[in-house]
Design a protein around this motif. Sequence first.
Motif, PDB file in Angstrom:
ATOM      1  N   PRO A   1       0.810  -1.214   0.000  1.00 28.41           N
ATOM      2  CA  PRO A   1       0.000   0.000   0.000  1.00 28.41           C
ATOM      3  C   PRO A   1       0.846   1.268   0.000  1.00 28.41           C
ATOM      4  CG  PRO A   1      -0.588  -1.414   1.866  1.00 28.41           C
ATOM      5  CD  PRO A   1       0.502  -2.094   1.118  1.00 28.41           C
ATOM      6  N   TYR A   2       2.012   1.198   0.624  1.00 25.13           N
ATOM      7  CA  TYR A   2       2.884   2.376   0.645  1.00 25.13           C
ATOM      8  C   TYR A   2       3.551   2.598  -0.712  1.00 25.13           C
ATOM      9  CZ  TYR A   2       1.940   3.106   5.514  1.00 25.13           C
ATOM     10  OH  TYR A   2       1.296   3.380   6.693  1.00 25.13           O
ATOM     11  N   LEU A   3       3.720   1.547  -1.497  1.00 26.40           N
ATOM     12  CA  LEU A   3       4.200   1.718  -2.876  1.00 26.40           C
ATOM     13  C   LEU A   3       3.128   2.404  -3.718  1.00 26.40           C
ATOM     14  CD1 LEU A   3       6.016  -1.694  -3.482  1.00 26.40           C
ATOM     15  CD2 LEU A   3       7.049   0.546  -3.037  1.00 26.40           C
ATOM     16  N   PHE A   4       1.869   2.028  -3.502  1.00 23.12           N
ATOM     17  CA  PHE A   4       0.767   2.715  -4.194  1.00 23.12           C
ATOM     18  C   PHE A   4       0.709   4.184  -3.767  1.00 23.12           C
ATOM     19  CE2 PHE A   4      -1.359  -1.615  -4.528  1.00 23.12           C
ATOM     20  CZ  PHE A   4      -1.119  -1.731  -5.886  1.00 23.12           C
ATOM     21  N   LEU A   5       0.921   4.434  -2.491  1.00 20.61           N
ATOM     22  CA  LEU A   5       0.911   5.809  -1.999  1.00 20.61           C
ATOM     23  C   LEU A   5       2.061   6.607  -2.608  1.00 20.61           C
ATOM     24  CD1 LEU A   5      -0.396   7.928  -0.203  1.00 20.61           C
ATOM     25  CD2 LEU A   5       0.956   7.038   1.715  1.00 20.61           C
ATOM     26  N   ALA A   6       3.226   6.001  -2.712  1.00 20.11           N
ATOM     27  CA  ALA A   6       4.369   6.674  -3.344  1.00 20.11           C
ATOM     28  C   ALA A   6       4.064   6.973  -4.809  1.00 20.11           C
ATOM     29  CB  ALA A   6       5.624   5.816  -3.217  1.00 20.11           C
ATOM     30  N   ALA A   7       3.444   6.024  -5.498  1.00 24.58           N
ATOM     31  CA  ALA A   7       3.066   6.254  -6.899  1.00 24.58           C
ATOM     32  C   ALA A   7       2.052   7.387  -7.006  1.00 24.58           C
ATOM     33  CB  ALA A   7       2.494   4.968  -7.506  1.00 24.58           C
ATOM     34  N   ALA A   8       1.126   7.454  -6.050  1.00 20.77           N
ATOM     35  CA  ALA A   8       0.139   8.533  -6.034  1.00 20.77           C
ATOM     36  C   ALA A   8       0.814   9.891  -5.844  1.00 20.77           C
ATOM     37  CB  ALA A   8      -0.884   8.292  -4.928  1.00 20.77           C
ATOM     38  N   ILE A   9       1.800   9.932  -4.970  1.00 22.19           N
ATOM     39  CA  ILE A   9       2.521  11.180  -4.705  1.00 22.19           C
ATOM     40  C   ILE A   9       3.288  11.624  -5.951  1.00 22.19           C
ATOM     41  CG2 ILE A   9       4.419  12.210  -3.389  1.00 22.19           C
ATOM     42  CD1 ILE A   9       3.454  10.371  -1.032  1.00 22.19           C
ATOM     43  N   VAL A  10       4.023  10.703  -6.555  1.00 23.01           N
ATOM     44  CA  VAL A  10       4.804  11.036  -7.754  1.00 23.01           C
ATOM     45  C   VAL A  10       3.881  11.492  -8.885  1.00 23.01           C
ATOM     46  CG1 VAL A  10       6.297  10.077  -9.553  1.00 23.01           C
ATOM     47  CG2 VAL A  10       6.758   9.563  -7.151  1.00 23.01           C
ATOM     48  N   SER A  11       2.780  10.788  -9.070  1.00 20.54           N
ATOM     49  CA  SER A  11       1.834  11.157 -10.127  1.00 20.54           C
ATOM     50  C   SER A  11       1.241  12.534  -9.880  1.00 20.54           C
ATOM     51  CB  SER A  11       0.701  10.134 -10.219  1.00 20.54           C
ATOM     52  OG  SER A  11       1.201   8.876 -10.579  1.00 20.54           O
ATOM     53  N   GLU A  12       0.932  12.835  -8.634  1.00 18.90           N
ATOM     54  CA  GLU A  12       0.362  14.146  -8.289  1.00 18.90           C
ATOM     55  C   GLU A  12       1.372  15.256  -8.531  1.00 18.90           C
ATOM     56  OE1 GLU A  12      -0.335  17.587  -5.790  1.00 18.90           O
ATOM     57  OE2 GLU A  12       1.065  16.031  -5.192  1.00 18.90           O
ATOM     58  N   ILE A  13       2.615  15.014  -8.203  1.00 19.76           N
ATOM     59  CA  ILE A  13       3.662  16.022  -8.420  1.00 19.76           C
ATOM     60  C   ILE A  13       3.854  16.262  -9.917  1.00 19.76           C
ATOM     61  CG2 ILE A  13       6.149  16.469  -8.183  1.00 19.76           C
ATOM     62  CD1 ILE A  13       5.892  14.877  -5.470  1.00 19.76           C
ATOM     63  N   ILE A  14       3.877  15.196 -10.691  1.00 19.76           N
ATOM     64  CA  ILE A  14       3.991  15.332 -12.153  1.00 19.76           C
ATOM     65  C   ILE A  14       2.787  16.094 -12.704  1.00 19.76           C
ATOM     66  CG2 ILE A  14       3.965  14.059 -14.341  1.00 19.76           C
ATOM     67  CD1 ILE A  14       5.624  11.873 -12.841  1.00 19.76           C
ATOM     68  N   GLY A  15       1.590  15.706 -12.256  1.00 23.59           N
ATOM     69  CA  GLY A  15       0.378  16.364 -12.729  1.00 23.59           C
ATOM     70  C   GLY A  15       0.355  17.849 -12.410  1.00 23.59           C
ATOM     71  N   THR A  16       0.781  18.199 -11.203  1.00 25.86           N
ATOM     72  CA  THR A  16       0.804  19.606 -10.812  1.00 25.86           C
ATOM     73  C   THR A  16       1.828  20.382 -11.622  1.00 25.86           C
ATOM     74  OG1 THR A  16       0.100  18.994  -8.592  1.00 25.86           O
ATOM     75  CG2 THR A  16       1.055  21.178  -8.862  1.00 25.86           C
ATOM     76  N   SER A  17       2.981  19.793 -11.860  1.00 25.65           N
ATOM     77  CA  SER A  17       4.000  20.457 -12.686  1.00 25.65           C
ATOM     78  C   SER A  17       3.506  20.648 -14.117  1.00 25.65           C
ATOM     79  CB  SER A  17       5.293  19.648 -12.680  1.00 25.65           C
ATOM     80  OG  SER A  17       5.831  19.601 -11.384  1.00 25.65           O
ATOM     81  N   LEU A  18       2.841  19.632 -14.650  1.00 31.43           N
ATOM     82  CA  LEU A  18       2.293  19.750 -16.000  1.00 31.43           C
ATOM     83  C   LEU A  18       1.129  20.740 -16.048  1.00 31.43           C
ATOM     84  CD1 LEU A  18       2.419  16.035 -17.164  1.00 31.43           C
ATOM     85  CD2 LEU A  18       3.770  17.937 -18.053  1.00 31.43           C
ATOM     86  N   LEU A  19       0.432  20.892 -14.943  1.00 30.27           N
ATOM     87  CA  LEU A  19      -0.647  21.872 -14.878  1.00 30.27           C
ATOM     88  C   LEU A  19      -0.107  23.275 -15.146  1.00 30.27           C
ATOM     89  CD1 LEU A  19      -3.666  22.251 -14.208  1.00 30.27           C
ATOM     90  CD2 LEU A  19      -3.005  22.475 -11.819  1.00 30.27           C
ATOM     91  N   LYS A  20       1.053  23.568 -14.579  1.00 30.81           N
ATOM     92  CA  LYS A  20       1.686  24.867 -14.848  1.00 30.81           C
ATOM     93  C   LYS A  20       2.083  24.963 -16.314  1.00 30.81           C
ATOM     94  CE  LYS A  20       4.964  28.190 -13.166  1.00 30.81           C
ATOM     95  NZ  LYS A  20       4.181  29.338 -12.770  1.00 30.81           N
ATOM     96  N   SER A  21       2.588  23.878 -16.878  1.00 27.64           N
ATOM     97  CA  SER A  21       2.995  23.857 -18.286  1.00 27.64           C
ATOM     98  C   SER A  21       1.818  23.980 -19.246  1.00 27.64           C
ATOM     99  CB  SER A  21       3.718  22.550 -18.622  1.00 27.64           C
ATOM    100  OG  SER A  21       4.898  22.426 -17.906  1.00 27.64           O
ATOM    101  N   SER A  22       0.623  23.588 -18.790  1.00 28.11           N
ATOM    102  CA  SER A  22      -0.542  23.580 -19.683  1.00 28.11           C
ATOM    103  C   SER A  22      -1.013  24.978 -20.059  1.00 28.11           C
ATOM    104  CB  SER A  22      -1.695  22.803 -19.046  1.00 28.11           C
ATOM    105  OG  SER A  22      -2.319  23.578 -18.031  1.00 28.11           O
TER     106      SER A  22
END
Length: 108
Positions: free
Chosen positions: A3-24
């Motif tokens: 479950p903590y690997l899923f949580l880590a994946a969620a964190i990384v995905s959210e950080i990528i998404g937020t960074s791309l949000l600025k790029s959008s």
Amino acid sequence: MKPYLFLAAAIVSEIIGTSLLKSSDGFTKLYPTLGTVLSFVAAFYALSLSLQQIPLGIAYAIWSGVGTAVTAIVGIVIWKETASLTTALGIVLIIAGVVVINLKGTAH
């Protein structure tokens, strides 16, 4: 541990998404917009999987706290946003809050 690997994946995905949000650029650029949407879908899916075994309060504290702190650092490093002592103190307080919730939280 899974479950903590899923949580880590969620964190990384959210950080990528937020960074791309600025790029959008307000969703005017196609590929960063698609990347934002896909990243957030992946983040919420991975977070939902982690919630099967991690209490909601703990998972959300870690997800939002680590995501916020790392996103602030990404903003400083990649987007050249202004950093200050206040920014650093805020990041330290976010991390401290996550640690306190995990140490003394009643959700365990």
